[in-house]
Design a protein around this motif. Structure first.
Motif, PDB file in Angstrom:
ATOM      1  N   HIS A 138      51.853  35.876  46.325  1.00 27.03           N
ATOM      2  CA  HIS A 138      50.965  35.340  44.824  1.00 27.03           C
ATOM      3  C   HIS A 138      50.616  35.922  43.973  1.00 27.03           C
ATOM      4  CE1 HIS A 138      51.256  32.034  48.339  1.00 27.03           C
ATOM      5  NE2 HIS A 138      51.911  31.744  47.444  1.00 27.03           N
ATOM      6  N   ALA A 139      51.134  37.371  43.498  1.00 29.70           N
ATOM      7  CA  ALA A 139      50.800  38.133  42.939  1.00 29.70           C
ATOM      8  C   ALA A 139      50.350  38.219  41.626  1.00 29.70           C
ATOM      9  CB  ALA A 139      51.140  39.612  43.071  1.00 29.70           C
ATOM     10  N   ASP A 140      51.996  37.481  40.961  1.00 25.70           N
ATOM     11  CA  ASP A 140      52.737  36.951  39.763  1.00 25.70           C
ATOM     12  C   ASP A 140      51.837  35.975  39.238  1.00 25.70           C
ATOM     13  OD1 ASP A 140      54.215  35.194  41.543  1.00 25.70           O
ATOM     14  OD2 ASP A 140      55.180  34.847  40.305  1.00 25.70           O
ATOM     15  N   TYR A 141      51.054  34.695  40.535  1.00 27.39           N
ATOM     16  CA  TYR A 141      50.315  33.253  40.050  1.00 27.39           C
ATOM     17  C   TYR A 141      49.020  34.418  39.474  1.00 27.39           C
ATOM     18  CZ  TYR A 141      53.767  31.079  41.782  1.00 27.39           C
ATOM     19  OH  TYR A 141      55.814  30.469  42.759  1.00 27.39           O
ATOM     20  N   ILE A 142      48.745  35.650  39.941  1.00 30.40           N
ATOM     21  CA  ILE A 142      47.101  36.241  39.573  1.00 30.40           C
ATOM     22  C   ILE A 142      47.948  37.007  37.993  1.00 30.40           C
ATOM     23  CG2 ILE A 142      44.621  37.197  40.288  1.00 30.40           C
ATOM     24  CD1 ILE A 142      45.888  35.098  41.765  1.00 30.40           C
ATOM     25  N   GLU A 143      48.420  37.384  38.007  1.00 29.15           N
ATOM     26  CA  GLU A 143      48.851  37.266  37.110  1.00 29.15           C
ATOM     27  C   GLU A 143      48.916  36.848  35.684  1.00 29.15           C
ATOM     28  OE1 GLU A 143      50.861  39.088  33.365  1.00 29.15           O
ATOM     29  OE2 GLU A 143      49.936  40.127  35.227  1.00 29.15           O
ATOM     30  N   GLN A 144      49.496  35.852  35.264  1.00 29.59           N
ATOM     31  CA  GLN A 144      49.436  34.955  35.508  1.00 29.59           C
ATOM     32  C   GLN A 144      48.619  33.317  34.510  1.00 29.59           C
ATOM     33  OE1 GLN A 144      53.021  31.845  36.023  1.00 29.59           O
ATOM     34  NE2 GLN A 144      52.816  30.394  33.557  1.00 29.59           N
ATOM     35  N   TYR A 145      47.713  33.518  35.163  1.00 32.25           N
ATOM     36  CA  TYR A 145      45.937  32.192  35.714  1.00 32.25           C
ATOM     37  C   TYR A 145      45.354  33.008  35.966  1.00 32.25           C
ATOM     38  CZ  TYR A 145      50.220  28.879  35.492  1.00 32.25           C
ATOM     39  OH  TYR A 145      51.059  28.056  35.727  1.00 32.25           O
ATOM     40  N   GLY A 146      45.205  34.193  35.776  1.00 39.61           N
ATOM     41  CA  GLY A 146      43.773  35.151  36.823  1.00 39.61           C
ATOM     42  C   GLY A 146      43.141  34.728  35.425  1.00 39.61           C
ATOM     43  N   GLU A 147      43.501  34.698  34.333  1.00 40.26           N
ATOM     44  CA  GLU A 147      41.791  34.280  32.995  1.00 40.26           C
ATOM     45  C   GLU A 147      40.985  33.048  33.317  1.00 40.26           C
ATOM     46  OE1 GLU A 147      42.980  35.039  29.517  1.00 40.26           O
ATOM     47  OE2 GLU A 147      42.397  37.596  29.741  1.00 40.26           O
ATOM     48  N   PHE A 151      40.889  30.985  46.002  1.00 37.54           N
ATOM     49  CA  PHE A 151      40.759  30.374  44.483  1.00 37.54           C
ATOM     50  C   PHE A 151      40.782  29.441  43.619  1.00 37.54           C
ATOM     51  CE2 PHE A 151      43.424  34.636  44.556  1.00 37.54           C
ATOM     52  CZ  PHE A 151      43.288  35.341  44.085  1.00 37.54           C
ATOM     53  N   SER A 152      39.733  29.137  42.700  1.00 35.73           N
ATOM     54  CA  SER A 152      38.513  28.128  42.194  1.00 35.73           C
ATOM     55  C   SER A 152      39.150  28.176  40.606  1.00 35.73           C
ATOM     56  CB  SER A 152      37.233  27.346  42.783  1.00 35.73           C
ATOM     57  OG  SER A 152      36.950  28.235  41.960  1.00 35.73           O
ATOM     58  N   ARG A 153      38.728  27.099  40.473  1.00 39.78           N
ATOM     59  CA  ARG A 153      39.293  26.530  38.860  1.00 39.78           C
ATOM     60  C   ARG A 153      37.587  27.119  38.434  1.00 39.78           C
ATOM     61  NH1 ARG A 153      35.231  22.744  37.609  1.00 39.78           N
ATOM     62  NH2 ARG A 153      34.636  21.421  39.465  1.00 39.78           N
ATOM     63  N   MET A 162      33.156  34.939  39.984  1.00 38.70           N
ATOM     64  CA  MET A 162      33.492  35.530  38.899  1.00 38.70           C
ATOM     65  C   MET A 162      35.339  35.343  38.757  1.00 38.70           C
ATOM     66  SD  MET A 162      34.995  38.816  40.331  1.00 38.70           S
ATOM     67  CE  MET A 162      36.262  38.699  42.168  1.00 38.70           C
ATOM     68  N   LYS A 163      35.324  35.584  37.117  1.00 39.72           N
ATOM     69  CA  LYS A 163      35.974  35.630  36.417  1.00 39.72           C
ATOM     70  C   LYS A 163      36.674  36.422  36.399  1.00 39.72           C
ATOM     71  CE  LYS A 163      36.799  32.939  32.464  1.00 39.72           C
ATOM     72  NZ  LYS A 163      36.874  32.181  31.166  1.00 39.72           N
ATOM     73  N   LEU A 164      38.292  36.569  36.526  1.00 33.71           N
ATOM     74  CA  LEU A 164      39.527  38.012  36.635  1.00 33.71           C
ATOM     75  C   LEU A 164      39.723  38.324  36.022  1.00 33.71           C
ATOM     76  CD1 LEU A 164      41.776  35.880  40.243  1.00 33.71           C
ATOM     77  CD2 LEU A 164      39.638  37.515  40.237  1.00 33.71           C
ATOM     78  N   THR A 165      39.549  39.109  35.662  1.00 33.23           N
ATOM     79  CA  THR A 165      41.143  39.624  34.546  1.00 33.23           C
ATOM     80  C   THR A 165      42.463  39.578  34.939  1.00 33.23           C
ATOM     81  OG1 THR A 165      40.425  41.742  35.621  1.00 33.23           O
ATOM     82  CG2 THR A 165      38.944  41.746  34.499  1.00 33.23           C
TER      83      THR A 165
END
Length: 339
Positions: free
Chosen positions: A134-143, A269-271, A1-4
């Motif tokens: 690692h929350a900030d990386y999910i914020e930055q790259y989640g999509e 997490f994958s590409r 699934m793609k993350l929001t």
């Protein structure tokens, strides 16, 4: 699934202290509170709780009847100094290579690791700590990331003692100073674990009369070894996952006030596009469940001086798998979550 995209959640009151500076034997001061920022508001706490609510192996399915993916060249990112990162990556490499894949484990700091996955240069990484570190990386790259399940849910800071010593709780230490030489042996001064102990655990439990020895991870482990060998009681700062739990007879003290913070969850997490292009590998990632016993024993073989000392991770995994073939079989069958 793609993350929001999720809102930045680095604060979260006292739990922000859990953003670990120590997650492996050599990452004594490597990670800071990467989430950063001010304490989050109500909506942001909900996002954080969503990440914390993950059951390893919840999406498990049998892969034994699946054919290898059309694309068999796989790149896994691992974080420098984070032992569990290399343990999970090389264990996965072993399983994939048994099925004909060609796997390259590459070492990165966290920031370029997440960037590489988001840009499609790395297929996946296996060491994303949420909801805080690692929350900030999910914020930055989640999509640009796809979640591939979580595999460990007990990542936390601890104060540990030799298992036959009298204290059961950190609170007990205040009245048992003589039993432990009035000392708590810590690690590096820049570690988040050190900060949490100094600023939260010691004042919360009234341990100001203790000498808090701030040294290094190797020095702490050396003192732990000496105490175990001599039959002396000892209290040390430690964290899960760590191979010391397999190498030494130690146990965590209970933390009734939550001064050391709560537990985090480790995700894959994958590409983007990886699930569709590599359905078998994706399912294997979702099947993986590592409990404290398996993870600490694997890390012990890989990183302790009595094991391979971090010098040959693939050989260490081969050795560990030889004694844990049932684990590999259950992993492929999607049975680890019920094991």
């Amino acid at each position: 699934m793609k993350l929001t995209r999720m809102t930045q959640i680095g604060g979260l009151a006292a739990a922000s202290l859990l953003a670990l500076s120590a997650c492996g034997a050599s990452n004594e001061g490597g990670a800071s509170n990467e989430g950063g920022g001010e304490p989050a508001g109500g909506g942001e706490e909900t996002a954080a709780e969503d990440w914390a609510d993950c059951t390893p192996g919840a999406e498990s399915a049998d892969t034994t009847g699946m054919e290898a993916d059309a694309t068999t060249d796989i790149t896994i990112g691992a974080f420098n100094g984070w032992d569990e990162s290399f343990a999970a990556a090389h264990l996965t490499k072993h399983v994939l290579e048994e099925d004909g894949y060609t796997v390259d484990v590459q070492a990165f700091e966290a920031a370029p690791g997440f960037t590489g996955v988001a840009q499609g240069d790395i297929d996946f990484l296996m060491d994303a700590w949420l909801p805080l570190t690692h929350a900030d990386y999910i914020e930055q790259y989640g999509e640009d990331l796809e979640a591939q399940g979580c595999w460990y849910n007990n990542a936390k800071l601890t104060i540990a003692v030799n298992e036959d010593s009298p204290a059961q709780s950190i609170a007990d230490l205040a009245e048992m100073g003589d039993e432990y030489g009035n000392r708590i042996v810590g690690i590096e001064p820049g570690a988040g674990l050190t900060k949490t102990t100094q600023e939260s655990a010691i004042p919360t439990y009234g341990l100001e009369d203790y000498e808090f020895v701030v040294s290094s991870t190797p020095a702490m482990l050396s003192e732990l070894q000496s105490a175990v060998d001599s039959g002396d009681n000892i209290a040390v700062t430690l964290w899960r996952p760590h191979w010391a739990y397999d190498a030494f007879p130690v146990r965590d003290l209970e933390d009734p006030e939550g001064a050391m913070g709560g537990a985090e969850v480790i995700y894959n997490f994958s590409r983007t596009g990886f699930t569709e292009e590599n359905p078998k590998v994706s399912q294997l990632l979702k099947n993986l469940v590592l409990d404290d016993e398996h993870l600490s024993s694997l890390e012990n073989v890989m990183f302790s001086e009595e094991g391979h000392g971090g010098e040959n991770n693939d050989a260490a995994v081969d050795e560990w798998v030889a004694d844990n073939q049932d684990f590999i079989d259950d992993w492929k069958a999607g049975a680890l979550s019920g094991a």
